[in-house]
Enzyme design. Structure first.
Site, PDB file in Angstrom:
ATOM      1  N   ILE A  19       0.837  -1.207   0.000  1.00  0.00           N
ATOM      2  CA  ILE A  19       0.000   0.000   0.000  1.00  0.00           C
ATOM      3  C   ILE A  19       0.869   1.254   0.000  1.00  0.00           C
ATOM      4  CG2 ILE A  19      -1.577   1.331   1.474  1.00  0.00           C
ATOM      5  CD1 ILE A  19      -2.792  -1.440   2.316  1.00  0.00           C
ATOM      6  N   GLU A  64      14.395   1.073  10.941  1.00  0.00           N
ATOM      7  CA  GLU A  64      13.329   0.394  11.677  1.00  0.00           C
ATOM      8  C   GLU A  64      12.708   1.485  12.550  1.00  0.00           C
ATOM      9  OE1 GLU A  64      11.498  -2.537  12.450  1.00  0.00           O
ATOM     10  OE2 GLU A  64      10.685  -1.010  13.770  1.00  0.00           O
ATOM     11  N   LEU A  65      11.420   1.729  12.363  1.00  0.00           N
ATOM     12  CA  LEU A  65      10.800   2.917  12.963  1.00  0.00           C
ATOM     13  C   LEU A  65      10.402   2.729  14.420  1.00  0.00           C
ATOM     14  CD1 LEU A  65       8.651   3.835   9.851  1.00  0.00           C
ATOM     15  CD2 LEU A  65      10.672   5.060  10.681  1.00  0.00           C
ATOM     16  N   SER A 142      -6.724  -0.359  10.101  1.00  0.00           N
ATOM     17  CA  SER A 142      -7.082  -1.720   9.664  1.00  0.00           C
ATOM     18  C   SER A 142      -8.459  -2.083  10.190  1.00  0.00           C
ATOM     19  CB  SER A 142      -6.091  -2.743  10.197  1.00  0.00           C
ATOM     20  OG  SER A 142      -6.584  -4.059   9.947  1.00  0.00           O
ATOM     21  N   TYR A 155      -1.347  -6.078  17.214  1.00  0.00           N
ATOM     22  CA  TYR A 155      -1.769  -5.373  15.994  1.00  0.00           C
ATOM     23  C   TYR A 155      -3.148  -4.742  16.201  1.00  0.00           C
ATOM     24  CZ  TYR A 155      -2.712  -4.996  10.895  1.00  0.00           C
ATOM     25  OH  TYR A 155      -3.000  -4.569   9.625  1.00  0.00           O
TER      26      TYR A 155
HETATM   27  P1  NAP Z   1       3.639  -4.561   3.423  1.00  0.00           P
HETATM   28  O1  NAP Z   1       3.312  -5.088   2.076  1.00  0.00           O
HETATM   29  O2  NAP Z   1       4.365  -5.453   4.373  1.00  0.00           O
HETATM   30  O3  NAP Z   1       4.429  -3.184   3.326  1.00  0.00           O
HETATM   31  C1  NAP Z   1       4.740  -2.501   4.502  1.00  0.00           C
HETATM   32  C2  NAP Z   1       6.096  -1.855   4.368  1.00  0.00           C
HETATM   33  O4  NAP Z   1       6.376  -1.177   5.602  1.00  0.00           O
HETATM   34  C3  NAP Z   1       7.226  -2.857   4.161  1.00  0.00           C
HETATM   35  O5  NAP Z   1       8.201  -2.240   3.355  1.00  0.00           O
HETATM   36  C4  NAP Z   1       7.734  -3.065   5.581  1.00  0.00           C
HETATM   37  O6  NAP Z   1       9.076  -3.544   5.648  1.00  0.00           O
HETATM   38  C5  NAP Z   1       7.624  -1.654   6.135  1.00  0.00           C
HETATM   39  N1  NAP Z   1       7.544  -1.637   7.589  1.00  0.00           N
HETATM   40  C6  NAP Z   1       6.607  -2.236   8.361  1.00  0.00           C
HETATM   41  N2  NAP Z   1       6.825  -1.977   9.665  1.00  0.00           N
HETATM   42  C7  NAP Z   1       7.938  -1.209   9.716  1.00  0.00           C
HETATM   43  C8  NAP Z   1       8.678  -0.628  10.775  1.00  0.00           C
HETATM   44  N3  NAP Z   1       8.309  -0.799  12.061  1.00  0.00           N
HETATM   45  N4  NAP Z   1       9.760   0.124  10.480  1.00  0.00           N
HETATM   46  C9  NAP Z   1      10.147   0.290   9.194  1.00  0.00           C
HETATM   47  N5  NAP Z   1       9.487  -0.237   8.140  1.00  0.00           N
HETATM   48  C10 NAP Z   1       8.397  -0.991   8.399  1.00  0.00           C
HETATM   49  O7  NAP Z   1       2.266  -4.111   4.155  1.00  0.00           O
HETATM   50  P2  NAP Z   1       0.882  -3.539   3.538  1.00  0.00           P
HETATM   51  O8  NAP Z   1      -0.068  -4.672   3.390  1.00  0.00           O
HETATM   52  O9  NAP Z   1       1.150  -2.648   2.401  1.00  0.00           O
HETATM   53  O10 NAP Z   1       0.372  -2.719   4.799  1.00  0.00           O
HETATM   54  C11 NAP Z   1       0.508  -1.317   4.900  1.00  0.00           C
HETATM   55  C12 NAP Z   1      -0.445  -0.822   5.975  1.00  0.00           C
HETATM   56  O11 NAP Z   1      -1.781  -1.191   5.646  1.00  0.00           O
HETATM   57  C13 NAP Z   1      -0.154  -1.405   7.365  1.00  0.00           C
HETATM   58  O12 NAP Z   1      -0.330  -0.407   8.351  1.00  0.00           O
HETATM   59  C14 NAP Z   1      -1.224  -2.470   7.513  1.00  0.00           C
HETATM   60  O13 NAP Z   1      -1.565  -2.685   8.842  1.00  0.00           O
HETATM   61  C15 NAP Z   1      -2.377  -1.825   6.751  1.00  0.00           C
HETATM   62  N6  NAP Z   1      -3.385  -2.798   6.313  1.00  0.00           N
HETATM   63  C16 NAP Z   1      -3.126  -3.655   5.284  1.00  0.00           C
HETATM   64  C17 NAP Z   1      -4.127  -4.557   4.914  1.00  0.00           C
HETATM   65  C18 NAP Z   1      -3.937  -5.521   3.769  1.00  0.00           C
HETATM   66  O14 NAP Z   1      -4.894  -6.245   3.448  1.00  0.00           O
HETATM   67  N7  NAP Z   1      -2.788  -5.575   3.134  1.00  0.00           N
HETATM   68  C19 NAP Z   1      -5.356  -4.577   5.573  1.00  0.00           C
HETATM   69  C20 NAP Z   1      -5.571  -3.700   6.616  1.00  0.00           C
HETATM   70  C21 NAP Z   1      -4.576  -2.797   6.978  1.00  0.00           C
HETATM   71  P3  NAP Z   1       9.354  -5.140   5.584  1.00  0.00           P
HETATM   72  O15 NAP Z   1       9.118  -5.544   4.159  1.00  0.00           O
HETATM   73  O16 NAP Z   1      10.773  -5.255   6.021  1.00  0.00           O
HETATM   74  O17 NAP Z   1       8.389  -5.776   6.543  1.00  0.00           O
END
Ligand code: NAP
Length: 259
Positions: A19, A64-65, A142, A155
């Site tokens: 995202i 890492e945040l 989420s 989470y």
């Molecule tokens: P993703 O594909 O894992 O991408 C998240 C990115 O953020 C990755 O590059 C990850 O690094 C980085 N990241 C995560 N935590 C971090 C930290 N503490 N410090 C530094 N970098 C960090 O996730 P996504 O699905 O796009 O999710 C993005 C947001 O949408 C999140 O807040 C998630 O909770 C929310 N969300 C997603 C969904 C869904 O269906 N996908 C549904 C509800 C909510 P790494 O690759 O090293 O982990």
């Protein structure tokens, strides 16, 4: 519709993947400048290269945040490089499966650090700069905050707090005309989602069951659909919208899923 983002500067946490990557690209397509903050250097570099190749402007901070110090560095870097911050997208997070039974007090606290503390810390350090630009904040939440999921207390607690902080910050920042909103996804195919579904027994069957229950078009939301709402909220085109939790989920959280 011109979103008037040209030359405005936006921090996107986790902006290199899933995202966050779609948000970074959409901001750049609208001529905004992107600072990606994420923990994987190669992913950050690849996303910046992609944006620059298509004519945009972007930089990254690899961090890492989960510590306050890292968040301060992200803000300092952005201001030193571009002189201003017009918007903060708090997006980085991980559904890390720290449950009540299978977790521990230590793991629960670590999950809050990885999912929640940086939302506050970045907003805190960015605030003096957002005051100058009348910038704004968009959080990515989420559905777990409102539906629960089971076996993921850290989470769920983090995302519940994100909803509460959206209202809380929207009120606190009224005197500065800084708007705060949350975009709340449910089911979006991203690396995070793929990793999560693989942890379940019979992942393909489970995925088919989930998709069949998404009311609008029986399909998952795309990252671009989350990005479009996020970038609209970042823009002055949403200038009287604040304190809102906007579900971009094909009706998953609110509509009758038995239809
Ligand atoms: P993703 O594909 O894992 O991408 C998240 C990115 O953020 C990755 O590059 C990850 O690094 C980085 N990241 C995560 N935590 C971090 C930290 N503490 N410090 C530094 N970098 C960090 O996730 P996504 O699905 O796009 O999710 C993005 C947001 O949408 C999140 O807040 C998630 O909770 C929310 N969300 C997603 C969904 C869904 O269906 N996908 C549904 C509800 C909510 P790494 O690759 O090293 O982990």
């Amino acid at each position: 519709m011109d979103l008037n983002l040209a030359n405005k500067v936006f921090i996107v946490t986790g902006g290199a993947k899933g995202i966050g990557a779609a948000i970074s690209k959409t901001i750049s397509d609208e001529k905004g400048i992107v600072v990606i903050a994420g923990r994987n250097k190669a992913d950050n570099q690849a996303m910046v290269d992609e944006i620059v190749k298509s004519g945009g402007t972007a930089s990254y901070v690899t961090a890492e945040l989960g510590t306050a110090e890292a968040c301060r560095e992200v803000v300092d870097f952005t201001v030193e490089k571009y002189g201003q911050i017009d918007g903060l997208v708090n997006n980085a997070g991980i559904n890390d499966g720290v449950g009540l039974e299978n977790g521990s007090p230590e793991k629960f606290f670590q999950s809050l650090e990885k999912n929640l503390s940086h939302y506050y810390n970045l907003a805190h350090y960015a605030l003096p700069h957002l005051k100058k630009t009348k910038g704004n904040i968009v959080n990515i939440g989420s559905k777990v905050a409102v539906t629960g999921q089971g076996r993921t207390s850290g989470y769920a607690a983090s995302k519940g707090a994100v909803n509460a902080l959206t209202r809380e910050w929207a009120v606190e920042l009224l005197p500065y005309a800084i708007r705060v909103n949350t975009v709340l996804p449910a089911e979006v195919w991203t690396p995070l989602y793929e990793n999560w579904i693989k942890t379940l027994p019979n992942p393909e069957e489970k995925l088919a069951q989930i998709v069949a229950k998404i009311p609008l078009e029986k399909r998952m939301t795309t990252s671009e659909e989350i990005a479009d709402m996020t970038v609209f909220l970042l823009s002055s085109r949403s200038s009287h919208t604040t304190g809102q939790i906007i579900f971009v989920d094909g009706g998953y959280s609110h509509l009758d899923r038995s239809i």
